[in-house]
Design an enzyme around this catalytic site. Structure first.
Site, PDB file in Angstrom:
ATOM      1  N   GLY A  15       1.357   1.283  -6.411  1.00  0.00           N
ATOM      2  CA  GLY A  15       2.243   1.639  -5.294  1.00  0.00           C
ATOM      3  C   GLY A  15       3.571   0.888  -5.407  1.00  0.00           C
ATOM      4  O   GLY A  15       3.584  -0.301  -5.691  1.00  0.00           O
ATOM      5  N   ARG A  76      -0.038   6.119 -11.794  1.00  0.00           N
ATOM      6  CA  ARG A  76      -1.381   5.579 -12.049  1.00  0.00           C
ATOM      7  C   ARG A  76      -1.909   6.331 -13.263  1.00  0.00           C
ATOM      8  O   ARG A  76      -2.042   7.547 -13.211  1.00  0.00           O
ATOM      9  CB  ARG A  76      -2.266   5.763 -10.820  1.00  0.00           C
ATOM     10  CG  ARG A  76      -1.758   4.918  -9.656  1.00  0.00           C
ATOM     11  CD  ARG A  76      -2.713   4.892  -8.482  1.00  0.00           C
ATOM     12  NE  ARG A  76      -2.290   3.869  -7.531  1.00  0.00           N
ATOM     13  CZ  ARG A  76      -1.757   4.121  -6.339  1.00  0.00           C
ATOM     14  NH1 ARG A  76      -1.603   5.358  -5.922  1.00  0.00           N
ATOM     15  NH2 ARG A  76      -1.398   3.128  -5.543  1.00  0.00           N
ATOM     16  N   GLY A 106       0.037  -4.432  -8.621  1.00  0.00           N
ATOM     17  CA  GLY A 106      -1.092  -5.047  -7.925  1.00  0.00           C
ATOM     18  C   GLY A 106      -2.309  -5.184  -8.836  1.00  0.00           C
ATOM     19  O   GLY A 106      -2.186  -5.201 -10.064  1.00  0.00           O
ATOM     20  N   ASP A 107      -3.474  -5.238  -8.207  1.00  0.00           N
ATOM     21  CA  ASP A 107      -4.750  -5.421  -8.921  1.00  0.00           C
ATOM     22  C   ASP A 107      -4.948  -4.509 -10.124  1.00  0.00           C
ATOM     23  O   ASP A 107      -5.311  -4.953 -11.202  1.00  0.00           O
ATOM     24  CB  ASP A 107      -5.890  -5.087  -7.949  1.00  0.00           C
ATOM     25  CG  ASP A 107      -6.292  -6.305  -7.169  1.00  0.00           C
ATOM     26  OD1 ASP A 107      -5.668  -7.356  -7.388  1.00  0.00           O
ATOM     27  OD2 ASP A 107      -7.213  -6.187  -6.353  1.00  0.00           O
ATOM     28  N   GLY A 108      -4.739  -3.202  -9.906  1.00  0.00           N
ATOM     29  CA  GLY A 108      -4.969  -2.208 -10.958  1.00  0.00           C
ATOM     30  C   GLY A 108      -4.057  -2.476 -12.148  1.00  0.00           C
ATOM     31  O   GLY A 108      -4.489  -2.416 -13.307  1.00  0.00           O
ATOM     32  N   THR A 130       3.342  -5.476  -4.163  1.00  0.00           N
ATOM     33  CA  THR A 130       2.630  -4.535  -3.291  1.00  0.00           C
ATOM     34  C   THR A 130       2.905  -4.940  -1.853  1.00  0.00           C
ATOM     35  O   THR A 130       2.941  -6.146  -1.554  1.00  0.00           O
ATOM     36  CB  THR A 130       1.102  -4.519  -3.529  1.00  0.00           C
ATOM     37  OG1 THR A 130       0.453  -3.929  -2.383  1.00  0.00           O
ATOM     38  CG2 THR A 130       0.505  -5.897  -3.721  1.00  0.00           C
ATOM     39  N   ASP A 132       0.948  -4.690   0.513  1.00  0.00           N
ATOM     40  CA  ASP A 132      -0.285  -5.104   1.198  1.00  0.00           C
ATOM     41  C   ASP A 132      -0.530  -6.620   1.220  1.00  0.00           C
ATOM     42  O   ASP A 132      -1.340  -7.103   2.000  1.00  0.00           O
ATOM     43  CB  ASP A 132      -1.500  -4.431   0.555  1.00  0.00           C
ATOM     44  CG  ASP A 132      -1.559  -2.947   0.847  1.00  0.00           C
ATOM     45  OD1 ASP A 132      -0.711  -2.459   1.629  1.00  0.00           O
ATOM     46  OD2 ASP A 132      -2.453  -2.268   0.317  1.00  0.00           O
ATOM     47  N   ASP A 134      -2.217  -8.336  -0.804  1.00  0.00           N
ATOM     48  CA  ASP A 134      -3.649  -8.591  -1.013  1.00  0.00           C
ATOM     49  C   ASP A 134      -3.954  -9.143  -2.405  1.00  0.00           C
ATOM     50  O   ASP A 134      -4.938  -8.769  -3.029  1.00  0.00           O
ATOM     51  CB  ASP A 134      -4.455  -7.297  -0.766  1.00  0.00           C
ATOM     52  CG  ASP A 134      -3.995  -6.157  -1.645  1.00  0.00           C
ATOM     53  OD1 ASP A 134      -2.929  -6.279  -2.280  1.00  0.00           O
ATOM     54  OD2 ASP A 134      -4.706  -5.134  -1.715  1.00  0.00           O
ATOM     55  N   ARG A 159       7.011   1.002  21.347  1.00  0.00           N
ATOM     56  CA  ARG A 159       6.804   0.317  22.635  1.00  0.00           C
ATOM     57  C   ARG A 159       7.722   0.896  23.722  1.00  0.00           C
ATOM     58  O   ARG A 159       7.319   1.051  24.874  1.00  0.00           O
ATOM     59  CB  ARG A 159       7.040  -1.184  22.483  1.00  0.00           C
ATOM     60  CG  ARG A 159       6.883  -1.957  23.779  1.00  0.00           C
ATOM     61  CD  ARG A 159       7.048  -3.433  23.546  1.00  0.00           C
ATOM     62  NE  ARG A 159       5.944  -3.995  22.783  1.00  0.00           N
ATOM     63  CZ  ARG A 159       4.715  -4.168  23.253  1.00  0.00           C
ATOM     64  NH1 ARG A 159       4.416  -3.808  24.495  1.00  0.00           N
ATOM     65  NH2 ARG A 159       3.771  -4.685  22.520  1.00  0.00           N
ATOM     66  N   MET A 174      -0.293   0.311   7.019  1.00  0.00           N
ATOM     67  CA  MET A 174      -0.950   0.261   5.706  1.00  0.00           C
ATOM     68  C   MET A 174      -1.741  -1.024   5.532  1.00  0.00           C
ATOM     69  O   MET A 174      -1.525  -2.003   6.234  1.00  0.00           O
ATOM     70  CB  MET A 174       0.071   0.445   4.589  1.00  0.00           C
ATOM     71  CG  MET A 174       0.375   1.906   4.331  1.00  0.00           C
ATOM     72  SD  MET A 174       1.361   2.121   2.852  1.00  0.00           S
ATOM     73  CE  MET A 174       1.295   3.914   2.684  1.00  0.00           C
ATOM     74  N   ARG A 176      -5.054  -1.087   2.812  1.00  0.00           N
ATOM     75  CA  ARG A 176      -6.314  -0.424   2.438  1.00  0.00           C
ATOM     76  C   ARG A 176      -7.470  -1.408   2.522  1.00  0.00           C
ATOM     77  O   ARG A 176      -8.531  -1.089   3.014  1.00  0.00           O
ATOM     78  CB  ARG A 176      -6.133   0.075   1.003  1.00  0.00           C
ATOM     79  CG  ARG A 176      -7.030   1.169   0.596  1.00  0.00           C
ATOM     80  CD  ARG A 176      -6.665   1.711  -0.774  1.00  0.00           C
ATOM     81  NE  ARG A 176      -5.751   0.836  -1.518  1.00  0.00           N
ATOM     82  CZ  ARG A 176      -4.992   1.249  -2.504  1.00  0.00           C
ATOM     83  NH1 ARG A 176      -5.017   2.519  -2.857  1.00  0.00           N
ATOM     84  NH2 ARG A 176      -4.200   0.407  -3.151  1.00  0.00           N
ATOM     85  N   ARG A 252      -1.936   7.941  22.689  1.00  0.00           N
ATOM     86  CA  ARG A 252      -1.248   8.600  21.582  1.00  0.00           C
ATOM     87  C   ARG A 252      -1.492   7.810  20.296  1.00  0.00           C
ATOM     88  O   ARG A 252      -1.807   6.618  20.345  1.00  0.00           O
ATOM     89  CB  ARG A 252       0.264   8.665  21.826  1.00  0.00           C
ATOM     90  CG  ARG A 252       0.676   9.587  22.962  1.00  0.00           C
ATOM     91  CD  ARG A 252       0.468  11.051  22.584  1.00  0.00           C
ATOM     92  NE  ARG A 252       0.964  11.932  23.618  1.00  0.00           N
ATOM     93  CZ  ARG A 252       0.278  12.368  24.674  1.00  0.00           C
ATOM     94  NH1 ARG A 252      -0.971  11.955  24.851  1.00  0.00           N
ATOM     95  NH2 ARG A 252       0.828  13.189  25.533  1.00  0.00           N
ATOM     96  N   GLN A 260       6.581   2.755   5.367  1.00  0.00           N
ATOM     97  CA  GLN A 260       6.422   1.294   5.265  1.00  0.00           C
ATOM     98  C   GLN A 260       6.723   0.779   3.857  1.00  0.00           C
ATOM     99  O   GLN A 260       6.967  -0.397   3.646  1.00  0.00           O
ATOM    100  CB  GLN A 260       4.984   0.891   5.621  1.00  0.00           C
ATOM    101  CG  GLN A 260       4.612   1.192   7.040  1.00  0.00           C
ATOM    102  CD  GLN A 260       3.100   1.145   7.240  1.00  0.00           C
ATOM    103  OE1 GLN A 260       2.543   0.105   7.539  1.00  0.00           O
ATOM    104  NE2 GLN A 260       2.428   2.275   7.080  1.00  0.00           N
TER     105      GLN A 260
HETATM  106  O1  F6P Z   1       0.765   0.060  -1.943  1.00  0.00           O
HETATM  107  C1  F6P Z   1      -0.473  -0.165  -1.309  1.00  0.00           C
HETATM  108  C2  F6P Z   1      -0.749   0.983  -0.410  1.00  0.00           C
HETATM  109  O2  F6P Z   1       0.384   1.112   0.351  1.00  0.00           O
HETATM  110  C3  F6P Z   1      -1.952   0.899   0.486  1.00  0.00           C
HETATM  111  O3  F6P Z   1      -1.776   0.174   1.657  1.00  0.00           O
HETATM  112  C4  F6P Z   1      -2.216   2.353   0.741  1.00  0.00           C
HETATM  113  O4  F6P Z   1      -3.540   2.571   1.088  1.00  0.00           O
HETATM  114  C5  F6P Z   1      -1.890   2.964  -0.569  1.00  0.00           C
HETATM  115  O5  F6P Z   1      -0.923   2.158  -1.146  1.00  0.00           O
HETATM  116  C6  F6P Z   1      -1.437   4.378  -0.525  1.00  0.00           C
HETATM  117  O6  F6P Z   1      -1.285   4.819  -1.839  1.00  0.00           O
HETATM  118  P1  F6P Z   1      -0.691   6.234  -2.259  1.00  0.00           P
HETATM  119  O7  F6P Z   1       0.785   6.099  -2.276  1.00  0.00           O
HETATM  120  O8  F6P Z   1      -1.232   6.485  -3.603  1.00  0.00           O
HETATM  121  O9  F6P Z   1      -1.131   7.219  -1.237  1.00  0.00           O
END
Ligand code: F6P
Length: 328
Positions: A15, A76, A106-108, A130, A132, A134, A159, A174, A176, A252, A260
């Site tokens: 991402g 990817r 990121g991780d991948g 990333t 996230d 994470d 708000r 976001m 995951r 809502r 984001q």
């Molecule tokens: O970059 C991480 C992330 O934003 C996650 O929070 C989210 O679940 C994912 O990427 C969404 O990925 P994609 O763009 O492949 O839908």
């Protein structure tokens, strides 16, 4: 003794995140500073396999510091997961004379870099990118700070309309596998409750908390939900559930989604990207490999890539308590 690095390839994968471009610029300029050639690899491992490369000079990375997304594009790659795909990538890199890699993602992305290093003894250095946050081994990943500011700004706007209509809003952000964005933005935007993957708050406690806040005189509320939270209902099911059980609330849902991930990087992300790029290139020059560059206690440090991939980035538990107190 490690051999002298002459040409470094830089790529972004997974991402995209604000600050990736600033990191590409930093890698290219650090290379230029040290008289090393720099090559941009398009579309992550996919472009590496196909030899989709472009020379990066100190000058042709101008205008990148404040640009969101990644000019090198991201993808990817399924093919890179196969030994045949990695062989093609190795051939393409060596044909171009690239002898070390900086992978931003990121991780991948890091898992791919690790395997590639094991198979071909190819020097690799990771930069965590990333939104996230994470990744183990850094307090901040590239893009995280920008995303926090984007999300807080959005929730502030939600708000306004929530309070005008006396409504309850579930705002999905976001994350995951991690609640960093939800937790920080929840506190920053004054959310009533924050649902994160790391803690299962439970539906009863959620209802109880919303009832309590209604009783205390609050007319509108915001609940921030991380997309990976474990309460057992998605954000739309949550809306239905709360409406069924609390008729006093009109509810809502707002899913912030990919907005984001976009936008101009914050100053924090630009500086972080610049620091990380310098450290990544200079570490490769010193003969280091298989590390991720990270930020810990405001110092740029190296963590073994394997640890970065296997380790868990914990949310700050203190924030959970602070949030509870703030909603009194
Ligand atoms: O970059 C991480 C992330 O934003 C996650 O929070 C989210 O679940 C994912 O990427 C969404 O990925 P994609 O763009 O492949 O839908």
């Amino acid at each position: 003794m490690s051999k002298t690095i002459k040409k470094i390839g830089v790529m972004t994968s997974g991402g995209d995140a604000p600050g990736m471009n600033a990191a590409i610029r930093s890698v290219a300029r650090t290379c230029a500073f040290h008289n090393i050639e720099c090559v941009g690899i398009y579309r992550g491992y996919e472009g590496m396999i196909e030899g989709d490369f472009k020379e990066l000079t100190a000058r042709n990375v101008k205008g990148l510091i404040n640009k969101g997304g990644t000019v090198l594009k991201s993808a990817r790659s399924k093919e890179f997961r196969t030994p045949e795909g990695r062989k093609k990538a190795y051939n393409a890199l060596t044909a171009k004379g690239i002898d070390a890699l900086v992978t931003i993602g990121g991780d991948g992305t890091f898992n791919g870099a690790l395997i590639f290093n094991q198979e071909y003894d190819f020097p690799v250095m990771g930069i965590p990118g990333t939104i996230d946050n994470d990744i183990f081994g850094t307090s901040h990943t590239l893009g995280y700070d920008t995303a926090l500011n984007t999300v807080v700004e959005c929730i502030d706007k939600i708000r306004d309309t929530a309070s005008s209509h006396n409504r309850l809003f579930f705002v999905e952000v976001m994350g995951r596998d991690a609640g960093h964005i939800a937790l920080n933005c929840g506190i920053g935007a004054g959310a009533e409750e924050i649902l994160i993957p790391e803690e299962d708050l439970g539906l009863d406690r959620l209802l109880e908390s919303l009832r309590r806040s209604k009783k205390s005189g609050k007319s509108s509320s915001i609940v921030v939900v991380a997309e990976g939270d474990k309460i057992g209902k998605n954000v739309f099911e949550l809306k239905d559930y709360v409406e069924e059980n609390m008729t006093e609330y009109e509810v809502r849902v707002s899913v912030l989604g990919h907005m984001q991930r976009g936008g101009t990087p914050s100053c924090f992300d630009r500086v972080l990207a610049s620091r990380m790029g310098v450290k990544a290139v200079e570490s490769l020059m010193e003969g280091q490999s298989n590390y991720m560059v990270g930020l810990l206690n405001d110092k740029i440090v190296l963590t073994p890539l394997e640890k970065a991939v296997k380790g868990k980035s914990e949310v700050n538990k203190e924030l959970i308590r602070v949030s509870d107190i703030m909603t009194t």
